[in-house]
Design a protein around this motif. Structure first.
Motif, PDB file in Angstrom:
ATOM      1  N   GLU A   1      -9.505 -16.475 -14.650  1.00 56.58           N
ATOM      2  CA  GLU A   1      -9.398 -16.392 -16.111  1.00 56.58           C
ATOM      3  C   GLU A   1      -8.243 -15.479 -16.505  1.00 56.58           C
ATOM      4  O   GLU A   1      -7.815 -14.639 -15.728  1.00 56.58           O
ATOM      5  CB  GLU A   1     -10.710 -15.880 -16.695  1.00 56.58           C
ATOM      6  CG  GLU A   1     -11.069 -14.478 -16.241  1.00 56.58           C
ATOM      7  CD  GLU A   1     -12.388 -14.013 -16.816  1.00 56.58           C
ATOM      8  OE1 GLU A   1     -12.406 -13.696 -18.013  1.00 56.58           O
ATOM      9  OE2 GLU A   1     -13.377 -13.976 -16.069  1.00 56.58           O
ATOM     10  N   LEU A   2      -7.756 -15.641 -17.727  1.00 53.92           N
ATOM     11  CA  LEU A   2      -6.633 -14.839 -18.203  1.00 53.92           C
ATOM     12  C   LEU A   2      -7.122 -13.522 -18.777  1.00 53.92           C
ATOM     13  O   LEU A   2      -8.162 -13.475 -19.426  1.00 53.92           O
ATOM     14  CB  LEU A   2      -5.860 -15.617 -19.269  1.00 53.92           C
ATOM     15  CG  LEU A   2      -5.178 -16.903 -18.801  1.00 53.92           C
ATOM     16  CD1 LEU A   2      -4.529 -17.613 -19.981  1.00 53.92           C
ATOM     17  CD2 LEU A   2      -4.138 -16.618 -17.725  1.00 53.92           C
TER      18      LEU A   2
ATOM     19  N   ARG B   1      -5.841 -10.262 -21.169  1.00 48.39           N
ATOM     20  CA  ARG B   1      -4.804  -9.777 -22.076  1.00 48.39           C
ATOM     21  C   ARG B   1      -4.536  -8.316 -21.748  1.00 48.39           C
ATOM     22  O   ARG B   1      -5.458  -7.549 -21.525  1.00 48.39           O
ATOM     23  CB  ARG B   1      -5.294  -9.934 -23.512  1.00 48.39           C
ATOM     24  CG  ARG B   1      -4.229  -9.744 -24.564  1.00 48.39           C
ATOM     25  CD  ARG B   1      -4.798 -10.085 -25.927  1.00 48.39           C
ATOM     26  NE  ARG B   1      -4.913 -11.527 -26.117  1.00 48.39           N
ATOM     27  CZ  ARG B   1      -3.935 -12.289 -26.606  1.00 48.39           C
ATOM     28  NH1 ARG B   1      -2.778 -11.752 -26.918  1.00 48.39           N
ATOM     29  NH2 ARG B   1      -4.113 -13.583 -26.761  1.00 48.39           N
TER      30      ARG B   1
ATOM     31  N   SER C   1       4.619 -14.255 -22.012  1.00 47.93           N
ATOM     32  CA  SER C   1       3.529 -14.116 -21.033  1.00 47.93           C
ATOM     33  C   SER C   1       3.864 -14.818 -19.727  1.00 47.93           C
ATOM     34  O   SER C   1       3.634 -14.293 -18.634  1.00 47.93           O
ATOM     35  CB  SER C   1       2.232 -14.719 -21.591  1.00 47.93           C
ATOM     36  OG  SER C   1       1.720 -13.911 -22.594  1.00 47.93           O
ATOM     37  N   GLU C   2       4.404 -16.032 -19.856  1.00 46.05           N
ATOM     38  CA  GLU C   2       4.732 -16.780 -18.650  1.00 46.05           C
ATOM     39  C   GLU C   2       5.884 -16.123 -17.889  1.00 46.05           C
ATOM     40  O   GLU C   2       5.886 -16.081 -16.663  1.00 46.05           O
ATOM     41  CB  GLU C   2       5.066 -18.230 -19.012  1.00 46.05           C
ATOM     42  CG  GLU C   2       5.158 -19.090 -17.781  1.00 46.05           C
ATOM     43  CD  GLU C   2       4.610 -20.500 -17.976  1.00 46.05           C
ATOM     44  OE1 GLU C   2       3.784 -20.715 -18.895  1.00 46.05           O
ATOM     45  OE2 GLU C   2       5.019 -21.372 -17.202  1.00 46.05           O
TER      46      GLU C   2
ATOM     47  N   THR D   1       4.423 -13.163 -16.108  1.00 45.89           N
ATOM     48  CA  THR D   1       3.587 -13.641 -14.993  1.00 45.89           C
ATOM     49  C   THR D   1       4.451 -14.014 -13.794  1.00 45.89           C
ATOM     50  O   THR D   1       4.148 -13.664 -12.654  1.00 45.89           O
ATOM     51  CB  THR D   1       2.751 -14.868 -15.436  1.00 45.89           C
ATOM     52  OG1 THR D   1       1.900 -14.470 -16.502  1.00 45.89           O
ATOM     53  CG2 THR D   1       1.909 -15.397 -14.289  1.00 45.89           C
TER      54      THR D   1
END
Ligand code: NI
Length: 147
Positions: A3-4, A6, A32-33, A36
């Motif tokens: 799961e992500l 924050r 975000s990407e 990541t």
């Protein structure tokens, strides 16, 4: 995928503005990407520095008219069958061969293979792509690819 989560990060605002401009220029989907991918790149390069299980590709460009060179490249791979998964050989043009060797195993062993290949006299170009941790867990897969 897990799961992500924050997270909130404190960062120099000028640095972040420059990062956002670079993300836009590179056409990356989101901040975000982009973050990541940077985190993953950091972890992958760390795994390659430590002697853990990783995967990647070795790219070689050479002239096939040299039989000695062709045989050396093949001979070295036969000494590393424990880490060579597949080899793709493309005849680019009349003289040039492009060889892509997919490798998986302990990083140290893969580097040893790469060093041996780089030492072959007459190579036109060579590159190593460190792309991943081969298996995220050290246990063997509990699923089957072919059934
Ligand atoms: Ni060829």
């Amino acid at each position: 995928m897990a799961e992500l989560t924050r997270m909130s990060v404190s960062i120099d605002s000028d640095l972040l503005a420059e990062f956002d401009r670079a993300i836009a220029q590179e056409g990356l989907p989101s901040r975000s990407e982009a973050v990541t991918r940077l985190v993953r790149e950091f972890l992958i390069s760390r795994n390659w520095q430590m002697d853990t299980e990783v995967a990647g590709t070795i790219t070689l460009l050479y002239d096939h008219h040299s039989q000695r060179l062709t045989q050396e490249v093949m001979g070295i791979q036969h000494d590393f069958t424990d880490v060579v998964i597949a080899t793709q050989h493309v005849h680019l043009n009349h003289s040039d061969c492009l060889e892509i060797i997919t490798v998986r195993g302990k990083a140290g062993r893969l580097r040893e293979l790469y060093r041996n290949l780089c030492a072959v006299k007459g190579l036109v170009h060579h590159a190593l792509t460190m792309t991943s941790s081969a298996c995220r867990e050290s246990e063997p897969h509990d699923h089957h690819h072919c059934e």
